[in-house]
Design an enzyme around this catalytic site. Structure first.
Site, PDB file in Angstrom:
ATOM      1  CG  HIS A 157      -1.697  -1.226   1.431  1.00 26.87           C
ATOM      2  ND1 HIS A 157      -2.950  -1.471   0.909  1.00 26.87           N
ATOM      3  CD2 HIS A 157      -1.358  -2.353   2.119  1.00 26.87           C
ATOM      4  CE1 HIS A 157      -3.351  -2.674   1.269  1.00 26.87           C
ATOM      5  NE2 HIS A 157      -2.402  -3.234   1.993  1.00 26.87           N
ATOM      6  CB  SER A 278      13.231  22.776 -15.055  1.00 32.55           C
ATOM      7  OG  SER A 278      12.503  23.983 -15.160  1.00 32.55           O
ATOM      8  CE  LYS A 284      11.747  19.504 -10.893  1.00 35.75           C
ATOM      9  NZ  LYS A 284      10.534  19.869 -11.637  1.00 35.75           N
ATOM     10  CD  GLU A 291       9.071  12.409 -15.435  1.00 38.67           C
ATOM     11  OE1 GLU A 291       8.098  13.158 -15.335  1.00 38.67           O
ATOM     12  OE2 GLU A 291      10.243  12.820 -15.493  1.00 38.67           O
TER      13      GLU A 291
END
Ligand code: ARG
Length: 472
Positions: A157, A278, A284, A291
């Protein structure tokens, strides 16, 4: 009469828009090698069976090899007017060698020709996918081996559950990939059936020798039914289904990688070479590879759905709908190979932050099961021990400490069975070492898994090499 290769019965040329709509050359040209190899095998067979002369066969072979050279040199002009790779090559051949070129298509239809090309193409690319699976499996084994003592929280979980070995976690993906390997091995078997000789649908009136074609092209089997041979796209659906499952595995690994390299987890750091920044936020460092792999999974699953839906309502035998089989599988092949390749790099370049993981285990209650198991081993029924351990967790939460911080006195209040050895019993190292059941997370079991993984890798390598040898 229309100019097209099939133009005899037509009084008009094809509408320009229809022409463009129905052409597949822009994507099926990637099967040029298979088309030429298939035509060479067919021509040799025709000549051996006395259907065309040896001279014609010689001219056809030379002409085809010439065309292959032109394509590879980027000197071949593909024409949309000639629809597909089959007619582009045949037309060029006939222009180059004259009448003999016109004899190549004897006892053959584009329906069995395209089936042959696609079988060979999928077969070869399946072997390439097997290679990439092996590469990623090897990267997982290397990383697991180099981090055999690293303990991390295991989750259910997405809540910390029990301490596990990082190597154990990585080897779970090894297991998934070995099933993917086996699935693609199955895809190979189903692609390894030779359809040529089915003609358009019903076979041919010429005395052909299908076995000779199969032998030349290294096919294990031959379709026993001509309708099935030209209509079967099972191997494509199977490839896409194996590819979808594989991508789902990579997508789960991606989700974990993304979590692990977040500031919140900080379990790993990805190599700068595998991340991007970024344009606005200078700090970043984004895990784009993971992804994108997670994102591309949807595309591959989509290709499977598209193929299933395309074939679903089709009557036998060939229907032009089947031309839709190619773009999806081509894209899936590229996506799967690329995703496996970058993932192997990503895993190899990943820095494992052992101390952070160890701290995450220490600052938590993932040893609560071990506390209960401790009492059970001293004679208490598990259900009662579970309750005692739960109460201990509750007490700690109220006090703002962890199980290892409670005094023996406090423990004794919960049960007389607690002794000084409780602290050793709930240390993360003991929690891990004690889970020594078959396939558990203990050091010994992880070492066993590693040895088995290396043995399997060697066997998979051998098989992959054997299959690679058979490709035309
Ligand atoms: N380009 C076609 C395909 O990919 C080849 C077969 C065409 N056959 C036909 N009778 N139109 O499926």
């Amino acid at each position: 009469m229309s100019e097209a290769m099939w133009g005899g019965r037509f009084t008009k040329t094809v509408d320009e828009m229809v022409n463009e709509f129905q052409a597949s050359i822009n994507f099926d040209k990637r099967m040029y090698h298979e088309d030429i190899a298939g035509s060479i095998a067919h021509a040799i067979m025709l000549s051996k069976c006395g259907i065309i002369s040896e001279d014609d066969c010689g001219a056809i072979l030379a002409g085809l090899k010439d065309i292959e050279g032109q394509i590879e040199a980027g000197e071949f002009d593909f024409s949309v007017d000639l629809e597909d790779i089959h007619m582009n090559i045949e037309k060029r051949l006939t222009e180059a060698i004259g009448e003999a070129g016109g004899r190549l298509h004897t006892a053959r239809s584009r329906n069995d020709q395209v089936a042959l090309d696609t079988h060979m193409y999928v077969r070869r690319e399946t072997v390439a996918v097997l290679r990439e699976i092996l590469n990623l499996q090897a990267a997982l084994v290397e990383t697991a081996k180099a981090n055999q003592d690293v303990i991390m929280p295991g989750y259910t979980h997405l809540q910390r559950a029990q301490p596990i070995l990082f190597a154990h976690h990585l080897l779970a993906y090894f297991g998934m990939l070995s099933r993917d390997f086996a699935r693609f091995e199955g895809v190979y078997q189903r692609a390894d059936i030779m359809p040529l000789g089915a003609g358009a649908l019903a076979g041919t009136t010429f005395p052909i020798d299908r076995e000779l074609v199969a032998r030349q092209l290294n096919f294990q089997q031959i379709y026993g039914n001509s309708l099935d041979a030209v209509s079967d796209r099972d191997y494509i659906m199977e490839f896409l289904s194996a590819a979808s499952i594989l991508m789902v595995h990579l997508s789960r690994l991606s989700e974990e990688t993304i979590l692990w390299c977040s500031r919140e987890f900080s379990f790993v750091e990805l190599d700068d070479a595998h991340c991007t920044g970024s344009s606005m936020m200078p700090q970043k460092k984004n895990p784009d590879v993971s992804e994108l792999v997670r994102g591309k999974t949807g595309r591959v699953v989509g290709h499977l759905m598209a193929m299933l839906a395309t074939v679903k309502g089709l009557p036998l035998a060939y229907n032009k709908d089947l031309q839709e089989d190619k773009e999806g599988i081509f894209d899936a092949i590229d996506t799967v190979k690329f995703s496996l390749g970058v993932y192997a790099q990503l895993i190899r370049g990943m820095k494992v932050k052992k101390e952070v993981m160890r701290r995450a285990v220490a600052e938590d209650f993932s040893n609560a099961t071990d506390l209960a198991d401790y009492l059970v081993k001293k004679g208490m029924p598990f259900r009662q021990a579970h309750a005692v351990s739960g109460t201990a967790v509750h007490t700690c939460l109220e006090k703002g400490c962890y199980l290892q911080d409670m005094s023996l006195e406090e423990y004794k209040k919960l049960s007389e069975l607690f002794e000084e050895d409780i602290y050793e019993a709930i240390s993360p190292e003991t929690c891990v070492a004690n889970r020594n059941s078959l396939g558990g997370t203990s050091y010994a079991q992880a070492a066993r898994q590693l040895a088995a993984a290396e043995e399997l890798l060697a066997a998979e390598n051998k098989l992959q090499e054997e299959l690679a040898q058979k490709q035309i």
